[in-house]
Structure formats: structure tokens, C-alpha cells
Scaffold this motif. Structure first.
Motif, PDB file in Angstrom:
ATOM      1  N   GLU A 173       0.832  -1.213   0.000  1.00 18.23           N
ATOM      2  CA  GLU A 173       0.000   0.000   0.000  1.00 18.23           C
ATOM      3  C   GLU A 173       0.864   1.259   0.000  1.00 18.23           C
ATOM      4  OE1 GLU A 173      -3.213   2.270   2.862  1.00 18.23           O
ATOM      5  OE2 GLU A 173      -3.148   0.080   2.931  1.00 18.23           O
ATOM      6  N   ASN A 174       1.893   1.288   0.822  1.00 17.72           N
ATOM      7  CA  ASN A 174       2.787   2.449   0.870  1.00 17.72           C
ATOM      8  C   ASN A 174       3.453   2.690  -0.479  1.00 17.72           C
ATOM      9  OD1 ASN A 174       2.157   2.799   3.565  1.00 17.72           O
ATOM     10  ND2 ASN A 174       3.985   1.739   4.297  1.00 17.72           N
ATOM     11  N   ASP A 175       3.945   1.625  -1.108  1.00 19.95           N
ATOM     12  CA  ASP A 175       4.586   1.762  -2.415  1.00 19.95           C
ATOM     13  C   ASP A 175       3.580   2.207  -3.476  1.00 19.95           C
ATOM     14  OD1 ASP A 175       7.012   1.100  -1.356  1.00 19.95           O
ATOM     15  OD2 ASP A 175       7.080  -0.926  -2.183  1.00 19.95           O
TER      16      ASP A 175
ATOM     17  N   ASN B  83      13.721   0.106  -5.359  1.00 23.18           N
ATOM     18  CA  ASN B  83      13.534  -0.043  -3.917  1.00 23.18           C
ATOM     19  C   ASN B  83      12.097  -0.403  -3.537  1.00 23.18           C
ATOM     20  OD1 ASN B  83      16.227   0.618  -3.448  1.00 23.18           O
ATOM     21  ND2 ASN B  83      15.780   2.797  -3.401  1.00 23.18           N
ATOM     22  N   ALA B  84      11.239  -0.534  -4.515  1.00 23.59           N
ATOM     23  CA  ALA B  84       9.833  -0.856  -4.234  1.00 23.59           C
ATOM     24  C   ALA B  84       9.680  -2.336  -3.896  1.00 23.59           C
ATOM     25  CB  ALA B  84       8.966  -0.516  -5.441  1.00 23.59           C
ATOM     26  N   ASN B  85       8.555  -2.652  -3.295  1.00 26.80           N
ATOM     27  CA  ASN B  85       8.233  -4.028  -2.956  1.00 26.80           C
ATOM     28  C   ASN B  85       8.189  -4.870  -4.236  1.00 26.80           C
ATOM     29  OD1 ASN B  85       6.358  -6.352  -2.430  1.00 26.80           O
ATOM     30  ND2 ASN B  85       6.455  -5.472  -0.376  1.00 26.80           N
ATOM     31  N   PRO B  86       8.765  -6.070  -4.217  1.00 26.84           N
ATOM     32  CA  PRO B  86       8.765  -6.928  -5.414  1.00 26.84           C
ATOM     33  C   PRO B  86       7.358  -7.215  -5.950  1.00 26.84           C
ATOM     34  CG  PRO B  86      10.235  -7.817  -3.744  1.00 26.84           C
ATOM     35  CD  PRO B  86       9.524  -6.665  -3.120  1.00 26.84           C
ATOM     36  N   ILE B  87       6.373  -7.252  -5.074  1.00 28.20           N
ATOM     37  CA  ILE B  87       4.998  -7.496  -5.523  1.00 28.20           C
ATOM     38  C   ILE B  87       4.544  -6.353  -6.429  1.00 28.20           C
ATOM     39  CG2 ILE B  87       2.595  -7.691  -4.754  1.00 28.20           C
ATOM     40  CD1 ILE B  87       3.660  -9.056  -2.200  1.00 28.20           C
ATOM     41  N   VAL B  88       4.891  -5.132  -6.073  1.00 31.58           N
ATOM     42  CA  VAL B  88       4.515  -3.964  -6.876  1.00 31.58           C
ATOM     43  C   VAL B  88       5.249  -3.991  -8.216  1.00 31.58           C
ATOM     44  CG1 VAL B  88       4.563  -1.439  -6.994  1.00 31.58           C
ATOM     45  CG2 VAL B  88       3.961  -2.575  -4.849  1.00 31.58           C
ATOM     46  N   ILE B  89       6.541  -4.265  -8.166  1.00 36.60           N
ATOM     47  CA  ILE B  89       7.335  -4.318  -9.395  1.00 36.60           C
ATOM     48  C   ILE B  89       6.794  -5.399 -10.333  1.00 36.60           C
ATOM     49  CG2 ILE B  89       9.623  -4.806 -10.369  1.00 36.60           C
ATOM     50  CD1 ILE B  89      10.792  -3.583  -7.774  1.00 36.60           C
ATOM     51  N   ASN B  90       6.535  -6.584  -9.804  1.00 37.10           N
ATOM     52  CA  ASN B  90       6.030  -7.672 -10.633  1.00 37.10           C
ATOM     53  C   ASN B  90       4.652  -7.345 -11.214  1.00 37.10           C
ATOM     54  OD1 ASN B  90       8.324  -9.213 -10.272  1.00 37.10           O
ATOM     55  ND2 ASN B  90       7.505 -10.286  -8.508  1.00 37.10           N
ATOM     56  N   THR B  91       3.835  -6.648 -10.452  1.00 34.90           N
ATOM     57  CA  THR B  91       2.528  -6.234 -10.954  1.00 34.90           C
ATOM     58  C   THR B  91       2.697  -5.286 -12.136  1.00 34.90           C
ATOM     59  OG1 THR B  91       1.506  -6.504  -8.789  1.00 34.90           O
ATOM     60  CG2 THR B  91       0.354  -5.089 -10.363  1.00 34.90           C
TER      61      THR B  91
ATOM     62  N   LEU C 266       3.682   5.401  -5.903  1.00 35.98           N
ATOM     63  CA  LEU C 266       3.552   5.193  -7.341  1.00 35.98           C
ATOM     64  C   LEU C 266       2.452   6.079  -7.917  1.00 35.98           C
ATOM     65  CD1 LEU C 266       4.100   3.746 -10.028  1.00 35.98           C
ATOM     66  CD2 LEU C 266       2.622   1.885  -9.228  1.00 35.98           C
ATOM     67  N   LYS C 267       1.342   6.179  -7.213  1.00 41.31           N
ATOM     68  CA  LYS C 267       0.229   7.000  -7.700  1.00 41.31           C
ATOM     69  C   LYS C 267       0.619   8.476  -7.760  1.00 41.31           C
ATOM     70  CE  LYS C 267      -4.738   7.454  -7.415  1.00 41.31           C
ATOM     71  NZ  LYS C 267      -5.958   6.966  -6.798  1.00 41.31           N
ATOM     72  N   ILE C 268       1.376   8.930  -6.777  1.00 47.02           N
ATOM     73  CA  ILE C 268       1.846  10.316  -6.782  1.00 47.02           C
ATOM     74  C   ILE C 268       2.725  10.564  -8.005  1.00 47.02           C
ATOM     75  CG2 ILE C 268       3.349  11.975  -5.598  1.00 47.02           C
ATOM     76  CD1 ILE C 268       2.290  10.723  -2.945  1.00 47.02           C
ATOM     77  N   VAL C 269       3.649   9.654  -8.257  1.00 44.70           N
ATOM     78  CA  VAL C 269       4.548   9.795  -9.411  1.00 44.70           C
ATOM     79  C   VAL C 269       3.752   9.675 -10.712  1.00 44.70           C
ATOM     80  CG1 VAL C 269       6.463   8.697 -10.660  1.00 44.70           C
ATOM     81  CG2 VAL C 269       6.588   8.974  -8.177  1.00 44.70           C
ATOM     82  N   TRP C 270       2.897   8.678 -10.805  1.00 48.72           N
ATOM     83  CA  TRP C 270       2.150   8.397 -12.036  1.00 48.72           C
ATOM     84  C   TRP C 270       1.220   9.550 -12.407  1.00 48.72           C
ATOM     85  CZ3 TRP C 270       3.147   4.727 -15.445  1.00 48.72           C
ATOM     86  CH2 TRP C 270       2.212   4.453 -16.433  1.00 48.72           C
ATOM     87  N   ASN C 271       0.513  10.082 -11.413  1.00 44.80           N
ATOM     88  CA  ASN C 271      -0.436  11.159 -11.690  1.00 44.80           C
ATOM     89  C   ASN C 271       0.196  12.540 -11.633  1.00 44.80           C
ATOM     90  OD1 ASN C 271      -2.499   9.306 -12.016  1.00 44.80           O
ATOM     91  ND2 ASN C 271      -3.172   9.470  -9.911  1.00 44.80           N
TER      92      ASN C 271
ATOM     93  N   GLU D 104      -8.538   0.983  -6.563  1.00 44.76           N
ATOM     94  CA  GLU D 104      -9.298  -0.203  -6.159  1.00 44.76           C
ATOM     95  C   GLU D 104      -8.579  -0.972  -5.058  1.00 44.76           C
ATOM     96  OE1 GLU D 104     -12.397  -1.049  -7.021  1.00 44.76           O
ATOM     97  OE2 GLU D 104     -12.477   0.778  -8.218  1.00 44.76           O
ATOM     98  N   PHE D 105      -7.249  -1.046  -5.138  1.00 47.76           N
ATOM     99  CA  PHE D 105      -6.467  -1.702  -4.086  1.00 47.76           C
ATOM    100  C   PHE D 105      -6.670  -0.975  -2.759  1.00 47.76           C
ATOM    101  CE2 PHE D 105      -2.822  -2.301  -1.364  1.00 47.76           C
ATOM    102  CZ  PHE D 105      -2.556  -3.661  -1.463  1.00 47.76           C
TER     103      PHE D 105
END
Length: 178
Positions: free
Chosen positions: A28-30, A68-76, A34-39, A95-96
Motif C-alpha cells: 500500500e505504501n509503495d 527499492n519498491a516491494n517486489p509485488i509492486v514491481i512484478n505487478t 507510485l500513484k503520486i509519481v504516475w499522476n 481499487e487496491f
């Protein structure tokens, strides 16, 4: 199938995986970052959704930028690149967050004030208004809006609690004019 439906499916899968790995908070933190950077940085979104950039180059950039992000986020993100769904990142993150908040008994709230809230004020608002919506706490986004003159406006989902001075003056004006 609509983009929102697909975003929900990806978010559910991401949430289930994060829950299984006991890393919901880290993911969630990552995702918030990501949303801040993306938007917030238009060029990032444009770059990663451009068909001119190869899939392999996009993946390489994701691995570098989010090292440095969580591998789950990177893989997603890598899966989204493969499925040509990177444009749906914001919807998936939203949605998450809904799923995560529901699991934790938290609601998102926008609090409009004339000045930034202190930590004590945030805590008080959270404890009082969370009960009103059947949650344990509120995740408060404080929006400073001098036009409200005084008081506070709170938006939690589709509920609005408005005790601003400008609203009270408008109500008084309507009553006096008829």
C-alpha cells in the motif's frame, strides 16, 4: 469488459497476494508513492504508455526506477506492461486502496479547513467521524481552502459534513431572502 472491471480484478489479485505474503501495508505504501509519481509527473505516464517504447525497455525502466519498491509492486507493473494495461495503473491503485481500507476498517476522508490541521485535530476528527461511517479510523487528506472562511467540511465517500462559515452564511441568506 470495462477498464474499471479489469482494474478491480487486478486489484483483487494484488491484494490477495499481498495478504498471502503479509505485506499489505508495504505494498500500500509503495502504491501510494507510485500513484503520486504516475499522476503527478505527466511525462512518466506518457513515457510508459507510449507504443514507441519497446516492452523490454519499459520493463528495464520499471526495474531501475522502482528498484527499492516491494517486489509485488514491481512484478505487478511488469505484468501490466505485458498485458498492455499500464494505462490502468491509477484505477488499479484506487481499487487496491478500497480493498485495503475495508480490510483495516479505515475510510478515506477529505477535510477542508482554512489552515493545516494539527496532529491532535486529525486524531480527534478521525475518532469522531469514523464512528459516524462505521469505521475504526479515517485516512485524512487535509485540503486548505481559505474561501470557507472558518469551520470545517469533511467528505467521506459520498457523505459530506459541512459546518463551514460560508455555508452557514449562504443558508442564512437563503432564509432571509426567501
Amino acid at each position: 469488459m470495462s477498464n474499471l472491471t479489469l482494474a478491480k480484478r487486478y486489484a483483487i489479485s494484488l491484494f490477495d497476494l499481498a495478504t498471502e505474503k503479509n505485506e499489505v501495508q508495504a505494498v500500500e505504501n509503495d502504491l501510494r508513492e507510485l500513484k503520486i509519481v504516475w499522476n503527478g509527473i505527466k511525462d512518466v505516464k506518457t513515457l510508459f504508455t507510449s507504443p514507441k517504447l519497446s516492452i523490454n525497455k519499459k520493463k528495464e525502466l520499471i526495474r531501475q526506477i522502482f528498484a527499492n519498491a516491494n517486489p509485488i509492486v514491481i512484478n505487478t507493473l511488469l505484468v501490466l506492461i505485458d498485458k498492455n494495461r499500464l494505462a490502468d495503473v491509477s484505477d488499479i491503485i484506487s481499487e487496491f486502496m478500497i480493498l485495503s481500507n475495508e480490510a483495516q476498517g479505515v475510510a478515506e476522508a477529505k477535510v477542508y479547513t482554512t489552515r493545516p490541521l494539527t496532529e491532535e485535530e486529525r486524531t480527534n476528527i478521525s475518532s469522531v467521524f469514523a464512528k459516524n461511517v462505521g469505521k475504526q479510523s479515517l485516512n485524512i487528506q487535509n485540503i486548505v481552502d481559505p474561501s470557507i472562511i472558518g469551520g470545517i467540511r469533511i467528505q467521506i465517500g459520498n457523505r459530506i459534513y459541512d459546518s463551514t462559515l460560508i455555508t452557514k452564511l449562504d443558508r442564512l441568506k437563503r432564509n432571509l431572502i426567501g
